[in-house]
Write an enzyme that holds these catalytic residues in place. Structure first.
Site, mmCIF file in Angstrom:
data_model
loop_
_atom_site.group_PDB
_atom_site.id
_atom_site.type_symbol
_atom_site.label_atom_id
_atom_site.label_comp_id
_atom_site.label_asym_id
_atom_site.label_seq_id
_atom_site.Cartn_x
_atom_site.Cartn_y
_atom_site.Cartn_z
ATOM 1 N N ARG A 158 -9.686 8.246 -1.672
ATOM 2 C CA ARG A 158 -10.261 8.379 -0.410
ATOM 3 C C ARG A 158 -11.389 10.064 -1.534
ATOM 4 N NH1 ARG A 158 -8.827 7.308 5.289
ATOM 5 N NH2 ARG A 158 -10.428 8.831 5.397
ATOM 6 N N THR A 196 -6.575 6.714 9.527
ATOM 7 C CA THR A 196 -6.798 5.481 8.858
ATOM 8 C C THR A 196 -8.415 4.762 8.714
ATOM 9 O OG1 THR A 196 -5.960 4.015 8.193
ATOM 10 C CG2 THR A 196 -5.052 4.197 10.604
ATOM 11 N N THR A 197 -8.063 3.945 7.818
ATOM 12 C CA THR A 197 -9.704 3.347 8.314
ATOM 13 C C THR A 197 -9.527 2.726 9.384
ATOM 14 O OG1 THR A 197 -9.240 2.622 5.526
ATOM 15 C CG2 THR A 197 -11.292 1.403 6.570
ATOM 16 N N HIS A 253 -4.557 -4.707 7.373
ATOM 17 C CA HIS A 253 -4.245 -3.045 8.719
ATOM 18 C C HIS A 253 -3.168 -3.152 9.962
ATOM 19 C CE1 HIS A 253 -5.405 0.841 10.052
ATOM 20 N NE2 HIS A 253 -6.435 0.777 8.843
ATOM 21 N N GLY A 254 -2.842 -2.578 9.655
ATOM 22 C CA GLY A 254 -1.473 -2.340 11.243
ATOM 23 C C GLY A 254 -0.338 -3.737 10.839
ATOM 24 N N GLU A 311 -11.249 -8.591 3.268
ATOM 25 C CA GLU A 311 -9.775 -8.359 3.779
ATOM 26 C C GLU A 311 -10.209 -8.585 5.293
ATOM 27 O OE1 GLU A 311 -7.992 -5.418 2.172
ATOM 28 O OE2 GLU A 311 -6.658 -5.548 3.729
ATOM 29 N N ASP A 347 0.007 4.511 -0.010
ATOM 30 C CA ASP A 347 -0.813 5.869 0.302
ATOM 31 C C ASP A 347 0.480 6.858 1.480
ATOM 32 O OD1 ASP A 347 -3.074 4.408 -1.111
ATOM 33 O OD2 ASP A 347 -4.062 4.082 1.156
ATOM 34 N N HIS A 348 1.083 6.424 2.051
ATOM 35 C CA HIS A 348 2.166 6.954 2.771
ATOM 36 C C HIS A 348 3.013 7.350 1.860
ATOM 37 C CE1 HIS A 348 -0.602 5.322 5.891
ATOM 38 N NE2 HIS A 348 -0.939 3.890 4.711
ATOM 39 N N ARG A 361 -6.562 13.482 0.888
ATOM 40 C CA ARG A 361 -5.346 13.670 1.181
ATOM 41 C C ARG A 361 -4.318 12.921 0.946
ATOM 42 N NH1 ARG A 361 -7.603 10.367 7.043
ATOM 43 N NH2 ARG A 361 -9.489 11.294 6.127
ATOM 44 N N HIS A 362 -4.462 12.027 -0.067
ATOM 45 C CA HIS A 362 -2.795 11.591 -0.297
ATOM 46 C C HIS A 362 -3.264 11.129 -1.137
ATOM 47 C CE1 HIS A 362 -5.132 7.788 1.165
ATOM 48 N NE2 HIS A 362 -5.215 7.916 2.686
ATOM 49 N N GLU A 395 -8.891 0.833 -3.181
ATOM 50 C CA GLU A 395 -9.219 0.689 -2.108
ATOM 51 C C GLU A 395 -10.760 1.984 -1.783
ATOM 52 O OE1 GLU A 395 -7.186 1.118 1.624
ATOM 53 O OE2 GLU A 395 -6.589 -0.778 1.411
ATOM 54 N N GLY A 429 0.979 -0.992 4.325
ATOM 55 C CA GLY A 429 1.513 -0.315 4.162
ATOM 56 C C GLY A 429 2.995 0.365 4.332
ATOM 57 N N ARG A 486 3.364 19.072 1.432
ATOM 58 C CA ARG A 486 4.659 19.980 1.241
ATOM 59 C C ARG A 486 3.260 20.625 -0.631
ATOM 60 N NH1 ARG A 486 9.283 22.010 2.708
ATOM 61 N NH2 ARG A 486 9.448 21.670 4.937
ATOM 62 N N ASN A 507 0.837 -1.110 0.206
ATOM 63 C CA ASN A 507 0.146 -0.323 -0.099
ATOM 64 C C ASN A 507 1.148 0.959 0.001
ATOM 65 O OD1 ASN A 507 -1.946 2.321 1.144
ATOM 66 N ND2 ASN A 507 -3.037 0.628 1.930
ATOM 67 N N HIS A 547 -5.743 3.836 -1.737
ATOM 68 C CA HIS A 547 -7.003 4.061 -1.640
ATOM 69 C C HIS A 547 -7.048 5.745 -2.110
ATOM 70 C CE1 HIS A 547 -9.470 4.594 2.254
ATOM 71 N NE2 HIS A 547 -9.854 5.006 1.266
HETATM 72 N N1 PXP Z 1 -5.844 -3.035 4.102
HETATM 73 C C1 PXP Z 1 -6.957 -1.824 4.298
HETATM 74 C C2 PXP Z 1 -8.050 -1.576 4.019
HETATM 75 C C3 PXP Z 1 -6.836 -0.596 4.096
HETATM 76 O O1 PXP Z 1 -7.437 0.355 4.469
HETATM 77 C C4 PXP Z 1 -4.892 0.017 4.341
HETATM 78 C C5 PXP Z 1 -5.024 1.245 5.561
HETATM 79 O O2 PXP Z 1 -4.883 2.348 3.944
HETATM 80 C C6 PXP Z 1 -4.161 -1.154 5.052
HETATM 81 C C7 PXP Z 1 -4.692 -2.811 4.520
HETATM 82 C C8 PXP Z 1 -2.734 -1.218 5.926
HETATM 83 O O3 PXP Z 1 -3.212 -0.895 6.377
HETATM 84 P P1 PXP Z 1 -1.467 -0.243 6.946
HETATM 85 O O4 PXP Z 1 -0.930 1.257 6.257
HETATM 86 O O5 PXP Z 1 -1.295 0.039 8.363
HETATM 87 O O6 PXP Z 1 -0.152 -1.436 6.925
#
Ligand code: PXP
Length: 241
Positions: free
Chosen positions: A45, A100-101, A190-191, A151, A9-10, A49-50, A70, A212, A18, A7, A43
């Site tokens: 959104r 985050t989600t 996630h996480g 998921e 997004d970050h 935002r990202h 996503e 991510g 910036r 992922n 994702h």
């Molecule tokens: N899965 C979903 C559905 C998410 O929304 C996210 C966060 O964007 C992730 C996985 C990845 O989570 P993380 O960035 O904490 O690894």
């Protein structure tokens, strides 16, 4: 052994800090794929935002592995996804205040809208996944809706330690078994990080891990290529001997 979807997004979060043009998530996706990522997750959104519209358009042209979008279940996002044609969509809940989600999708609350949207995606050749908490009800609803994947939300597992974590892992294992029994394919995310990923990679039936934040954080110290490879190594450790 599950496949790794990175992922990115970050990377876009840093760029948007910036409002500049770097770091570029599109380049990050290419580097992740060269390092062995099996898929790229983004994702888009509602508040942008990202990840931006420009990113998803370029990613659709450049991602060679698999593109997982996503998205919230809004008319705007449905239209964008149908035009973009990602390989997969993962429907997630979205609220503007969250960092985050935060929780899984309330599938029964959105059932009617999902009932309309799921066949449209499937007809367009896009696989559909629902991001759900590891509970029986959303799995049963997901199976009734005929989606391809669920998921499983690993956030509660990732945020706990010790016995509480063991209990969360058991919940995820029970959910993975039940989803399979219901005819659903299973992803998780996630996480997840370098320390907690192995038990999740060892869960039954889990095909894809969406990761991510941990990878992008580590990439600041050791580079993205190495950060993706190290995560792949941790997942590989789940392979039977
Ligand atoms: N899965 C979903 C559905 C998410 O929304 C996210 C966060 O964007 C992730 C996985 C990845 O989570 P993380 O960035 O904490 O690894």
């Amino acid at each position: 052994m599950p496949r790794l979807h990175v992922n990115i997004d970050h990377v876009a979060t840093l760029r948007q800090a910036r409002r500049s043009d770097q770091p570029d998530p599109v380049l990050a996706a290419g580097i992740s794929e060269l390092a062995g990522a099996n898929g790229i997750t983004v994702h888009l959104r509602e508040d942008r935002r990202h990840i931006q519209d420009r990113d998803v358009k370029l990613l659709r042209q450049t991602v060679k592995s698999l593109m997982n979008l996503e998205m919230a279940l809004t008319d705007e996002m449905i239209a964008i996804a149908l035009k973009l044609q990602p390989d997969q969509v993962c429907i997630v809940p979205e609220s503007r205040e969250e960092l985050t989600t935060e929780g899984g999708l309330d599938v029964s609350h959105h059932y009617k809208r999902l009932e309309k949207a799921v066949p449209v995606f499937r007809k367009a050749g896009i696989e559909v996944s629902l991001f759900v908490d590891p509970l029986p009800e959303p799995l049963e609803d997901a199976a009734r809706l005929g989606v391809d994947f669920v998921e499983l939300h690993t956030g509660a597992y990732s945020n706990t330690r010790g016995r509480a974590r063991d209990a969360e892992l058991l919940r995820l294992e029970t959910a993975a078994n039940y989803a399979h029994e219901l005819g659903l394919r299973v992803n998780a995310g996630h996480g997840l990080d370098y320390e907690n990923v192995l038990p999740i990679a060892q869960l039954p039936y889990v095909e894809e891990l969406n990761i991510g934040y941990a990878i992008i954080c580590r990439s600041i110290y050791i580079g993205l290529d190495q950060a993706v490879r190290e995560m792949q190594d941790r997942i590989l450790a789940a392979a039977p001997d």
